[in-house]
Motif scaffolding. Structure first.
Motif, mmCIF file in Angstrom:
data_model
loop_
_atom_site.group_PDB
_atom_site.id
_atom_site.type_symbol
_atom_site.label_atom_id
_atom_site.label_comp_id
_atom_site.label_asym_id
_atom_site.label_seq_id
_atom_site.Cartn_x
_atom_site.Cartn_y
_atom_site.Cartn_z
ATOM 1 N N LEU A 84 41.615 -6.535 -39.525
ATOM 2 C CA LEU A 84 40.312 -7.186 -39.417
ATOM 3 C C LEU A 84 40.291 -8.157 -38.234
ATOM 4 N N VAL A 85 41.363 -8.883 -38.047
ATOM 5 C CA VAL A 85 41.451 -9.795 -36.898
ATOM 6 C C VAL A 85 41.374 -9.002 -35.596
ATOM 7 N N GLY A 86 42.062 -7.851 -35.554
ATOM 8 C CA GLY A 86 41.996 -7.001 -34.368
ATOM 9 C C GLY A 86 40.590 -6.499 -34.093
ATOM 10 N N VAL A 87 39.874 -6.104 -35.150
ATOM 11 C CA VAL A 87 38.481 -5.676 -34.992
ATOM 12 C C VAL A 87 37.634 -6.844 -34.492
ATOM 13 N N TYR B 178 41.565 -19.361 -32.200
ATOM 14 C CA TYR B 178 41.296 -19.651 -33.613
ATOM 15 C C TYR B 178 41.794 -18.529 -34.527
ATOM 16 N N ALA B 179 41.670 -17.279 -34.069
ATOM 17 C CA ALA B 179 42.124 -16.152 -34.881
ATOM 18 C C ALA B 179 43.635 -16.201 -35.078
ATOM 19 N N MET B 180 44.373 -16.495 -34.014
ATOM 20 C CA MET B 180 45.828 -16.592 -34.124
ATOM 21 C C MET B 180 46.232 -17.770 -35.020
ATOM 22 N N LEU B 181 45.492 -18.873 -34.901
ATOM 23 C CA LEU B 181 45.781 -20.030 -35.749
ATOM 24 C C LEU B 181 45.470 -19.714 -37.211
ATOM 25 N N PRO C 213 34.199 -12.472 -42.773
ATOM 26 C CA PRO C 213 35.590 -12.964 -42.812
ATOM 27 C C PRO C 213 36.502 -12.291 -41.790
ATOM 28 N N PHE C 214 37.174 -13.126 -40.985
ATOM 29 C CA PHE C 214 38.167 -12.731 -39.995
ATOM 30 C C PHE C 214 37.591 -11.975 -38.795
ATOM 31 N N ILE C 215 36.294 -11.723 -38.773
ATOM 32 C CA ILE C 215 35.689 -10.970 -37.671
ATOM 33 C C ILE C 215 34.725 -11.835 -36.879
ATOM 34 N N SER C 216 33.828 -12.545 -37.561
ATOM 35 C CA SER C 216 32.873 -13.407 -36.861
ATOM 36 C C SER C 216 33.589 -14.544 -36.143
ATOM 37 N N GLN C 217 32.976 -15.006 -35.054
ATOM 38 C CA GLN C 217 33.513 -16.160 -34.349
ATOM 39 C C GLN C 217 33.133 -17.443 -35.087
ATOM 40 N N GLY D 74 35.305 -21.552 -35.594
ATOM 41 C CA GLY D 74 36.582 -22.195 -35.889
ATOM 42 C C GLY D 74 36.807 -22.494 -37.352
ATOM 43 N N SER D 75 35.870 -23.215 -37.973
ATOM 44 C CA SER D 75 36.031 -23.599 -39.377
ATOM 45 C C SER D 75 36.123 -22.397 -40.290
#
Length: 388
Positions: free
Chosen positions: A36-39, A69-72, A348-352, A354-355
């Protein structure tokens, strides 16, 4: 791949922490989250340049920000997943206390960034949306209270959990943030159902929620406008829902091709609330179905493990967490497909954002920690032994 074929291997005494964690954690869920993060990174490449152009920023500014933010978020998820259920419970109770006080003070110290809802706490270099972090902490805290209420001479856990849930919902409605309110109530309702709530009481609570919606419709012009737009038989082609619906239809089965989509130039929230429309337009139903499958894997794997769990706290808290993750994905996609009224909510995990990314990493990390295999025997074995 061993777990995928033979199941998770129970932890062994004296094992190193990382080895024990790897043997007991649900690797299907971790794999699904990473995909999902990759997508999300793929779609950020498509939706970020138009946003950067509108805000006079470098073309890949928002993509680089989303990547960080995704990596964090993944780091937070993995770190939290290594904790014990007792540690998760302590962190959640403390986090809920801090989060609740922050929500209480938000009308005074918060900001709306011109969006008409005071949901953010500005830190100067960045902003934080406290409600995102309150959700997982509330789910675990409410699960702990409900489980404690099942003990002999235990406190009225269900009543207390309902009280703190309603108090949280009240603070969210004041912002106003009806979407997060629905998620919180849905998560608590799922836990209450698993805890053995009477059916009539569940019906009564559902009726109360409907009555609350009617009150919100009459009291909030913003809320009423969105409901009216959803119920209207005619769809304004130049509205956000109109653009999103058109993009999904144009995408068809295989999409228009990488970079060929137009909805990212037409919608200001194409990188957040309507990112699924970008996916559908450029990559077609194939990618959308893949995304739905990944969320289904996370949900079903968690429920499968929780159904075999003996500890009532873990069962209840885990149910609340997976209910919130699943409902948030369902609401985001449902809004873009015009199956639900418009509501600003990230995928979840796809939209930009930070929070939302960090809070989702925390939420799934808690879920992974609670669903790790433990040498305790499953609930089926306990019931079988009692029947002898």
């Amino acid at each position: 791949m061993t777990e995928m074929v033979h199941g998770t291997i129970p932890a062994q005494r004296g094992e190193p922490v990382l080895s024990r964690w790897w043997r007991t954690v649900d690797r299907w869920t971790i794999s699904s989250v990473l995909l999902l993060v990759g997508v999300g990174l793929l779609l950020a490449l498509a939706s970020s340049p138009p946003l950067a152009s509108r805000n006079h920023m470098p073309a890949f500014y928002y993509f680089e920000r989303h990547t960080a933010y995704a990596m964090l978020s993944v780091t937070v998820m993995l770190f939290v997943s290594m904790r014990s259920p007792e540690t998760i419970r302590r962190w959640a109770v403390l986090g809920f206390g801090v989060g609740f006080l922050t929500l209480l003070a938000l009308p005074v110290i918060g900001t709306d960034f011109g969006k008409g809802a005071t949901r953010w706490l500005s830190l100067g270099f960045t902003s934080v949306q406290p409600s995102e972090f309150v959700k997982p902490c509330l789910a675990v805290t409410a699960g702990w209270l409900m489980a404690a209420g099942q003990d002999l001479n235990g406190p009225p856990g269900k009543l207390i959990s309902l009280g703190i849930t309603l108090a949280t919902v009240a603070l969210l409605v004041i912002q106003p943030d009806f979407g997060q309110s629905v998620l919180v109530l849905f998560g608590w309702g799922a836990m209450y159902f698993v805890a053995g709530a009477p059916f009539l009481l569940i019906v009564g609570l559902a009726g109360t929620a409907v009555a609350g919606g009617v009150v919100a419709y009459n009291a909030s012009e913003h809320f009423a406008r969105r409901i009216d737009a959803f119920l209207s038989p005619e769809l304004d082609a130049r509205s956000q829902l109109g653009y999103a619906t058109s993009a999904i239809q144009e995408g068809g089965l295989f999409g228009l091709g990488v970079g060929e989509g137009q909805v990212k130039w037409q919608l200001p929230d194409a990188h957040t609330d309507f990112v699924i429309a970008v996916a559908a337009e450029e990559y077609g139903f194939i990618l959308v179905a893949f995304i739905l499958m990944l969320y289904a894997v996370i949900c079903l794997r968690a429920l499968s493990r929780l159904s075999r769990e003996r500890d009532p706290f873990i069962r209840l808290a885990g149910t609340g967490l997976v209910a919130m993750v699943s409902a948030q994905a369902m609401i985001n996609i449902g809004v873009a497909a015009r199956l639900l009224p418009a509501k600003g909510m990230t995928l979840p995990f796809i939209s930009q954002g930070g929070s939302s990314l960090l809070a989702m990493g925390l939420m799934v990390g808690m879920l992974l920690a609670l669903t790790r295999s433990r040498p305790q025997g499953e609930i089926g074995e306990l019931l079988h032994s009692r029947g002898r």
